[in-house]
Design a protein around this motif. Structure first.
Motif, PDB file in Angstrom:
ATOM      1  N   LYS A   2     -26.437  67.403  94.865  1.00  0.00           N
ATOM      2  CA  LYS A   2     -27.672  66.650  94.982  1.00  0.00           C
ATOM      3  C   LYS A   2     -28.843  67.559  95.300  1.00  0.00           C
ATOM      4  CE  LYS A   2     -27.105  61.907  96.299  1.00  0.00           C
ATOM      5  NZ  LYS A   2     -27.165  60.946  97.370  1.00  0.00           N
ATOM      6  N   LYS A   3     -28.597  68.529  96.170  1.00  0.00           N
ATOM      7  CA  LYS A   3     -29.672  69.447  96.541  1.00  0.00           C
ATOM      8  C   LYS A   3     -30.107  70.285  95.351  1.00  0.00           C
ATOM      9  CE  LYS A   3     -28.591  69.822 101.419  1.00  0.00           C
ATOM     10  NZ  LYS A   3     -28.236  70.698 102.529  1.00  0.00           N
ATOM     11  N   SER A   6     -32.186  68.031  93.108  1.00  0.00           N
ATOM     12  CA  SER A   6     -33.483  67.786  93.728  1.00  0.00           C
ATOM     13  C   SER A   6     -34.370  69.023  93.628  1.00  0.00           C
ATOM     14  CB  SER A   6     -33.305  67.386  95.188  1.00  0.00           C
ATOM     15  OG  SER A   6     -32.578  66.197  95.280  1.00  0.00           O
ATOM     16  N   PHE A   7     -33.789  70.185  93.845  1.00  0.00           N
ATOM     17  CA  PHE A   7     -34.537  71.434  93.701  1.00  0.00           C
ATOM     18  C   PHE A   7     -35.003  71.603  92.258  1.00  0.00           C
ATOM     19  CE2 PHE A   7     -34.639  75.995  92.716  1.00  0.00           C
ATOM     20  CZ  PHE A   7     -35.593  76.408  93.636  1.00  0.00           C
ATOM     21  N   GLY A   8     -34.132  71.276  91.317  1.00  0.00           N
ATOM     22  CA  GLY A   8     -34.487  71.369  89.903  1.00  0.00           C
ATOM     23  C   GLY A   8     -35.635  70.444  89.547  1.00  0.00           C
ATOM     24  N   LEU A   9     -35.627  69.229  90.095  1.00  0.00           N
ATOM     25  CA  LEU A   9     -36.730  68.304  89.840  1.00  0.00           C
ATOM     26  C   LEU A   9     -38.048  68.896  90.329  1.00  0.00           C
ATOM     27  CD1 LEU A   9     -35.202  64.855  90.785  1.00  0.00           C
ATOM     28  CD2 LEU A   9     -35.965  65.573  88.542  1.00  0.00           C
ATOM     29  N   GLY A  10     -38.041  69.427  91.533  1.00  0.00           N
ATOM     30  CA  GLY A  10     -39.251  70.038  92.085  1.00  0.00           C
ATOM     31  C   GLY A  10     -39.691  71.254  91.286  1.00  0.00           C
ATOM     32  N   TRP A  11     -38.729  72.079  90.911  1.00  0.00           N
ATOM     33  CA  TRP A  11     -39.042  73.308  90.184  1.00  0.00           C
ATOM     34  C   TRP A  11     -39.634  73.005  88.813  1.00  0.00           C
ATOM     35  CZ3 TRP A  11     -40.103  78.169  90.497  1.00  0.00           C
ATOM     36  CH2 TRP A  11     -39.990  78.991  89.390  1.00  0.00           C
ATOM     37  N   PHE A  12     -38.991  72.109  88.054  1.00  0.00           N
ATOM     38  CA  PHE A  12     -39.489  71.795  86.715  1.00  0.00           C
ATOM     39  C   PHE A  12     -40.841  71.091  86.781  1.00  0.00           C
ATOM     40  CE2 PHE A  12     -34.894  72.025  85.422  1.00  0.00           C
ATOM     41  CZ  PHE A  12     -35.046  73.166  84.659  1.00  0.00           C
ATOM     42  N   GLY A  13     -41.027  70.239  87.783  1.00  0.00           N
ATOM     43  CA  GLY A  13     -42.313  69.574  87.941  1.00  0.00           C
ATOM     44  C   GLY A  13     -43.424  70.555  88.269  1.00  0.00           C
ATOM     45  N   THR A  14     -43.147  71.474  89.171  1.00  0.00           N
ATOM     46  CA  THR A  14     -44.136  72.490  89.543  1.00  0.00           C
ATOM     47  C   THR A  14     -44.442  73.413  88.376  1.00  0.00           C
ATOM     48  OG1 THR A  14     -43.326  72.421  91.814  1.00  0.00           O
ATOM     49  CG2 THR A  14     -44.645  74.320  91.195  1.00  0.00           C
ATOM     50  N   LEU A  15     -43.407  73.828  87.672  1.00  0.00           N
ATOM     51  CA  LEU A  15     -43.598  74.710  86.519  1.00  0.00           C
ATOM     52  C   LEU A  15     -44.429  74.026  85.437  1.00  0.00           C
ATOM     53  CD1 LEU A  15     -42.910  77.441  85.215  1.00  0.00           C
ATOM     54  CD2 LEU A  15     -40.869  76.366  84.274  1.00  0.00           C
ATOM     55  N   GLY A  16     -44.163  72.747  85.204  1.00  0.00           N
ATOM     56  CA  GLY A  16     -44.942  72.004  84.222  1.00  0.00           C
ATOM     57  C   GLY A  16     -46.411  71.911  84.614  1.00  0.00           C
ATOM     58  N   ALA A  17     -46.669  71.635  85.885  1.00  0.00           N
ATOM     59  CA  ALA A  17     -48.058  71.562  86.357  1.00  0.00           C
ATOM     60  C   ALA A  17     -48.744  72.923  86.240  1.00  0.00           C
ATOM     61  CB  ALA A  17     -48.084  71.066  87.797  1.00  0.00           C
ATOM     62  N   LEU A  18     -48.016  73.983  86.551  1.00  0.00           N
ATOM     63  CA  LEU A  18     -48.571  75.333  86.451  1.00  0.00           C
ATOM     64  C   LEU A  18     -48.912  75.688  85.003  1.00  0.00           C
ATOM     65  CD1 LEU A  18     -49.204  77.988  87.970  1.00  0.00           C
ATOM     66  CD2 LEU A  18     -46.858  78.685  87.469  1.00  0.00           C
ATOM     67  N   VAL A  19     -48.033  75.338  84.081  1.00  0.00           N
ATOM     68  CA  VAL A  19     -48.287  75.624  82.669  1.00  0.00           C
ATOM     69  C   VAL A  19     -49.503  74.840  82.172  1.00  0.00           C
ATOM     70  CG1 VAL A  19     -47.357  75.303  80.333  1.00  0.00           C
ATOM     71  CG2 VAL A  19     -45.952  76.324  82.107  1.00  0.00           C
ATOM     72  N   GLU A  50     -28.168  63.652  86.097  1.00  0.00           N
ATOM     73  CA  GLU A  50     -27.143  64.081  87.047  1.00  0.00           C
ATOM     74  C   GLU A  50     -27.255  63.327  88.370  1.00  0.00           C
ATOM     75  OE1 GLU A  50     -24.499  66.208  86.737  1.00  0.00           O
ATOM     76  OE2 GLU A  50     -25.008  66.109  84.625  1.00  0.00           O
ATOM     77  N   LEU A  51     -28.479  63.111  88.851  1.00  0.00           N
ATOM     78  CA  LEU A  51     -28.658  62.361  90.092  1.00  0.00           C
ATOM     79  C   LEU A  51     -28.174  60.922  89.944  1.00  0.00           C
ATOM     80  CD1 LEU A  51     -32.102  63.663  91.380  1.00  0.00           C
ATOM     81  CD2 LEU A  51     -29.876  63.980  92.458  1.00  0.00           C
ATOM     82  N   ARG A  52     -28.446  60.304  88.797  1.00  0.00           N
ATOM     83  CA  ARG A  52     -27.939  58.948  88.562  1.00  0.00           C
ATOM     84  C   ARG A  52     -26.422  58.936  88.538  1.00  0.00           C
ATOM     85  NH1 ARG A  52     -31.785  56.644  83.740  1.00  0.00           N
ATOM     86  NH2 ARG A  52     -33.633  56.313  85.020  1.00  0.00           N
ATOM     87  N   TRP A  53     -25.818  59.928  87.892  1.00  0.00           N
ATOM     88  CA  TRP A  53     -24.362  60.004  87.815  1.00  0.00           C
ATOM     89  C   TRP A  53     -23.762  60.180  89.208  1.00  0.00           C
ATOM     90  CZ3 TRP A  53     -20.778  63.949  88.761  1.00  0.00           C
ATOM     91  CH2 TRP A  53     -19.491  63.693  88.298  1.00  0.00           C
ATOM     92  N   LEU A  54     -24.372  61.059  90.022  1.00  0.00           N
ATOM     93  CA  LEU A  54     -23.880  61.265  91.381  1.00  0.00           C
ATOM     94  C   LEU A  54     -24.000  59.987  92.208  1.00  0.00           C
ATOM     95  CD1 LEU A  54     -25.353  64.800  92.125  1.00  0.00           C
ATOM     96  CD2 LEU A  54     -22.932  64.202  91.973  1.00  0.00           C
ATOM     97  N   ARG A  55     -25.112  59.277  92.068  1.00  0.00           N
ATOM     98  CA  ARG A  55     -25.299  58.026  92.804  1.00  0.00           C
ATOM     99  C   ARG A  55     -24.255  56.995  92.385  1.00  0.00           C
ATOM    100  NH1 ARG A  55     -30.679  56.707  91.783  1.00  0.00           N
ATOM    101  NH2 ARG A  55     -31.213  58.240  93.359  1.00  0.00           N
ATOM    102  N   ARG A  56     -23.972  56.938  91.075  1.00  0.00           N
ATOM    103  CA  ARG A  56     -22.966  55.998  90.583  1.00  0.00           C
ATOM    104  C   ARG A  56     -21.585  56.339  91.141  1.00  0.00           C
ATOM    105  NH1 ARG A  56     -24.146  55.403  84.696  1.00  0.00           N
ATOM    106  NH2 ARG A  56     -23.886  57.612  84.969  1.00  0.00           N
ATOM    107  N   CYS A  57     -21.244  57.634  91.188  1.00  0.00           N
ATOM    108  CA  CYS A  57     -19.950  58.047  91.751  1.00  0.00           C
ATOM    109  C   CYS A  57     -19.855  57.696  93.228  1.00  0.00           C
ATOM    110  CB  CYS A  57     -19.745  59.543  91.553  1.00  0.00           C
ATOM    111  SG  CYS A  57     -19.376  60.011  89.861  1.00  0.00           S
ATOM    112  N   GLU A  58     -20.936  57.917  93.975  1.00  0.00           N
ATOM    113  CA  GLU A  58     -20.928  57.578  95.399  1.00  0.00           C
ATOM    114  C   GLU A  58     -20.751  56.079  95.605  1.00  0.00           C
ATOM    115  OE1 GLU A  58     -24.547  59.138  96.925  1.00  0.00           O
ATOM    116  OE2 GLU A  58     -23.751  61.186  97.096  1.00  0.00           O
TER     117      GLU A  58
END
Length: 81
Positions: A2-3, A6-19, A50-58
């Motif tokens: 999950k971490k 979550s890190f990937g979401l933040g990273w891709f969002g930040t990278l997109g804003a930077l571009v 992946e986050l949806r899949w993890l939530r469904r498994c939990e």
């Protein structure tokens, strides 16, 4: 996991804003910005999936534990009778 997602979401969002900021400043061509933003969008989509899949498994694990506890309680009551 999950971490990491979550890190990937933040990273891709930040990278997109930077571009977008770099493209708006005229420091890179639109084609480069479009390719990087496409990669960011795909990365975001994978992380969300992946986050949806993890939530469904939990949820399945919690439901199985709840049913197991209910079943154990039912058999305990039957043994008492």
């Amino acid at each position: 996991m999950k971490k990491v997602c979550s890190f990937g979401l933040g990273w891709f969002g930040t990278l997109g804003a930077l571009v977008i900021a770099i493209w708006a400043a005229g420091l890179c061509p639109w084609s480069t910005a479009a390719l990087v933003l496409t990669g960011c969008a795909l990365g975001l989509a994978v992380c969300i999936r992946e986050l949806r899949w993890l939530r469904r498994c939990e949820m399945r694990e919690r439901e199985a534990a709840r049913r197991s506890a209910w079943r154990a309680d039912m058999f305990r009551q039957i043994r008492e009778i």
